[in-house]
Write a protein that holds these residues in place. Structure first.
Motif, mmCIF file in Angstrom:
data_model
loop_
_atom_site.group_PDB
_atom_site.id
_atom_site.type_symbol
_atom_site.label_atom_id
_atom_site.label_comp_id
_atom_site.label_asym_id
_atom_site.label_seq_id
_atom_site.Cartn_x
_atom_site.Cartn_y
_atom_site.Cartn_z
ATOM 1 N N SER A 117 0.827 -1.201 0.000
ATOM 2 C CA SER A 117 0.000 0.000 0.000
ATOM 3 C C SER A 117 0.861 1.250 0.000
ATOM 4 O O SER A 117 1.895 1.298 0.657
ATOM 5 N N ASN A 118 0.412 2.268 -0.709
ATOM 6 C CA ASN A 118 1.079 3.573 -0.668
ATOM 7 C C ASN A 118 0.518 4.447 0.459
ATOM 8 O O ASN A 118 0.968 5.572 0.628
ATOM 9 N N ALA A 119 -0.439 3.924 1.218
ATOM 10 C CA ALA A 119 -1.013 4.695 2.328
ATOM 11 C C ALA A 119 0.034 4.864 3.435
ATOM 12 O O ALA A 119 1.089 4.237 3.418
ATOM 13 N N THR A 120 -0.284 5.689 4.427
ATOM 14 C CA THR A 120 0.648 5.909 5.536
ATOM 15 C C THR A 120 0.895 4.598 6.281
ATOM 16 O O THR A 120 0.066 3.683 6.269
ATOM 17 N N GLY A 121 2.028 4.535 6.963
ATOM 18 C CA GLY A 121 2.351 3.349 7.747
ATOM 19 C C GLY A 121 1.293 3.071 8.803
ATOM 20 O O GLY A 121 0.968 1.917 9.070
ATOM 21 N N ARG A 122 0.751 4.150 9.397
ATOM 22 C CA ARG A 122 -0.244 3.986 10.447
ATOM 23 C C ARG A 122 -1.521 3.363 9.908
ATOM 24 O O ARG A 122 -2.122 2.486 10.518
ATOM 25 N N ARG A 123 -1.965 3.845 8.756
ATOM 26 C CA ARG A 123 -3.186 3.314 8.143
ATOM 27 C C ARG A 123 -2.974 1.850 7.719
ATOM 28 O O ARG A 123 -3.828 1.000 7.932
ATOM 29 N N ALA A 124 -1.818 1.576 7.130
ATOM 30 C CA ALA A 124 -1.510 0.194 6.732
ATOM 31 C C ALA A 124 -1.480 -0.718 7.960
ATOM 32 O O ALA A 124 -2.016 -1.830 7.931
ATOM 33 N N LEU A 138 3.392 2.971 2.695
ATOM 34 C CA LEU A 138 4.421 3.795 2.046
ATOM 35 C C LEU A 138 5.286 2.980 1.088
ATOM 36 O O LEU A 138 6.513 3.080 1.091
ATOM 37 N N ALA A 139 4.628 2.142 0.285
ATOM 38 C CA ALA A 139 5.355 1.189 -0.567
ATOM 39 C C ALA A 139 6.048 1.866 -1.749
ATOM 40 O O ALA A 139 6.959 1.293 -2.346
ATOM 41 N N GLY A 140 5.597 3.077 -2.099
ATOM 42 C CA GLY A 140 6.246 3.766 -3.210
ATOM 43 C C GLY A 140 5.957 3.172 -4.574
ATOM 44 O O GLY A 140 6.746 3.333 -5.507
ATOM 45 N N LYS A 141 4.812 2.465 -4.698
ATOM 46 C CA LYS A 141 4.439 1.946 -6.026
ATOM 47 C C LYS A 141 4.369 3.107 -7.016
ATOM 48 O O LYS A 141 3.896 4.163 -6.641
ATOM 49 N N PRO A 142 4.813 3.012 -8.234
ATOM 50 C CA PRO A 142 5.199 1.787 -8.950
ATOM 51 C C PRO A 142 6.682 1.406 -8.835
ATOM 52 O O PRO A 142 7.114 0.511 -9.541
ATOM 53 N N ASN A 143 7.436 2.056 -7.974
ATOM 54 C CA ASN A 143 8.848 1.683 -7.816
ATOM 55 C C ASN A 143 8.983 0.179 -7.508
ATOM 56 O O ASN A 143 8.403 -0.310 -6.543
ATOM 57 N N PRO A 144 9.750 -0.549 -8.318
ATOM 58 C CA PRO A 144 9.833 -2.002 -8.152
ATOM 59 C C PRO A 144 10.481 -2.468 -6.847
ATOM 60 O O PRO A 144 10.390 -3.642 -6.503
ATOM 61 N N ARG A 145 11.097 -1.556 -6.089
ATOM 62 C CA ARG A 145 11.824 -2.002 -4.899
ATOM 63 C C ARG A 145 10.926 -2.713 -3.889
ATOM 64 O O ARG A 145 11.262 -3.795 -3.390
ATOM 65 N N ALA A 146 9.766 -2.109 -3.595
ATOM 66 C CA ALA A 146 8.858 -2.721 -2.622
ATOM 67 C C ALA A 146 8.282 -4.033 -3.159
ATOM 68 O O ALA A 146 8.004 -4.958 -2.387
ATOM 69 N N PHE A 147 8.121 -4.129 -4.467
ATOM 70 C CA PHE A 147 7.628 -5.371 -5.073
ATOM 71 C C PHE A 147 8.643 -6.496 -4.852
ATOM 72 O O PHE A 147 8.285 -7.622 -4.534
ATOM 73 N N ARG A 148 9.925 -6.157 -5.041
ATOM 74 C CA ARG A 148 10.990 -7.165 -4.845
ATOM 75 C C ARG A 148 11.000 -7.675 -3.418
ATOM 76 O O ARG A 148 11.121 -8.872 -3.166
ATOM 77 N N ARG A 149 10.863 -6.721 -2.468
ATOM 78 C CA ARG A 149 10.880 -7.111 -1.052
ATOM 79 C C ARG A 149 9.692 -8.023 -0.743
ATOM 80 O O ARG A 149 9.815 -9.015 -0.016
ATOM 81 N N ALA A 150 8.530 -7.705 -1.315
ATOM 82 C CA ALA A 150 7.337 -8.516 -1.080
ATOM 83 C C ALA A 150 7.523 -9.932 -1.629
ATOM 84 O O ALA A 150 7.154 -10.923 -0.984
ATOM 85 N N LEU A 151 8.117 -10.035 -2.818
ATOM 86 C CA LEU A 151 8.354 -11.360 -3.408
ATOM 87 C C LEU A 151 9.313 -12.160 -2.538
ATOM 88 O O LEU A 151 9.155 -13.373 -2.364
ATOM 89 N N ASP A 152 10.327 -11.485 -1.989
ATOM 90 C CA ASP A 152 11.266 -12.158 -1.081
ATOM 91 C C ASP A 152 10.531 -12.711 0.131
ATOM 92 O O ASP A 152 10.772 -13.838 0.573
ATOM 93 N N GLN A 166 -5.459 0.877 -9.533
ATOM 94 C CA GLN A 166 -4.873 1.986 -10.286
ATOM 95 C C GLN A 166 -3.843 1.514 -11.300
ATOM 96 O O GLN A 166 -2.916 0.761 -10.972
ATOM 97 N N LEU A 167 -3.993 2.003 -12.533
ATOM 98 C CA LEU A 167 -3.075 1.599 -13.605
ATOM 99 C C LEU A 167 -1.659 2.111 -13.367
ATOM 100 O O LEU A 167 -0.685 1.413 -13.625
ATOM 101 N N PHE A 168 -1.544 3.365 -12.850
ATOM 102 C CA PHE A 168 -0.233 4.013 -12.825
ATOM 103 C C PHE A 168 0.600 3.649 -11.601
ATOM 104 O O PHE A 168 1.758 4.026 -11.504
ATOM 105 N N THR A 169 0.026 2.955 -10.662
ATOM 106 C CA THR A 169 0.798 2.477 -9.511
ATOM 107 C C THR A 169 0.791 0.948 -9.483
ATOM 108 O O THR A 169 1.832 0.316 -9.602
ATOM 109 N N ASP A 170 -0.401 0.363 -9.352
ATOM 110 C CA ASP A 170 -0.519 -1.083 -9.154
ATOM 111 C C ASP A 170 -0.155 -1.877 -10.413
ATOM 112 O O ASP A 170 0.666 -2.805 -10.376
#
Ligand SMILES: [Mg+2]
Length: 168
Positions: free
Chosen positions: A69-76, A90-104, A119-123
């Motif tokens: 989620s790109n929402a605040t840490g508190r909301r997540a 605060l995942a920073g989508k569409p930046n692939p970094r958080a995606f990599r961590r999730a796959l790990d 959302q097309l432009f983030t998710d």
């Protein structure tokens, strides 16, 4: 393949049954929060009881789940406590970094994991950049924020080219 093109388009997350996922070779899902699992800005678990039941069913079926989620840490954190699976805000989508961590964390290769979001432009963009099976879900509520309205107009134009036409 266009990086904005989802592999599947669905009306609601609960349509992602274990059978639907097995047909596509998916063993895990990265899930967006706002307007995908819960209405934008909502803190009401009772209002999403059917979605929470769906989460339990998928967990029983052995599907790995991760909140991205790109929402605040508190909301997540509030929603992770109700959803009872792992993930981040605060995942920073569409930046692939958080995606990599999730796959790990899920210990799954990208082609066995779906990215589910509204959302097309983030998710969808982030999921496609990371080699995931992207699934676009119809937004739960219409978001009135001006910058979101602009994004929605662009999304509608892109989706129309792909043959999908939503009324909001
Ligand atoms: Mg969203």
């Amino acid at each position: 393949m266009s990086l904005l093109r989802p592999r599947d388009v669905i009306d609601h997350v609960t349509h992602l049954t274990p059978e639907f996922l097995a047909d596509r070779g998916l063993h895990g899902l990265l899930l967006d929060l706002d307007n995908t699992l819960v209405p934008y800005g909502s803190y009401d678990p009772v209002g999403v009881a059917s979605t929470l039941a769906w989460v339990r069913d998928l967990k029983i079926a052995g599907v790995g789940l991760y909140l991205l989620s790109n929402a605040t840490g508190r909301r997540a954190a509030f929603w992770l406590d109700k959803l009872e699976f792992q993930g981040v805000g605060l995942a920073g989508k569409p930046n692939p970094r958080a995606f990599r961590r999730a796959l790990d964390e899920l210990r799954l290769p990208p082609h066995q994991v779906g990215m589910v979001g509204d959302q097309l432009f983030t998710d969808v963009l982030g999921g496609n950049l990371s080699g995931l099976h992207t699934i676009l879900v119809r937004p739960l509520v219409t978001n009135a924020l001006p910058h979101t309205r602009v994004a929605r107009r662009l999304e509608r134009a892109v989706l129309k080219r792909y043959g999908h036409d939503w009324n909001h």
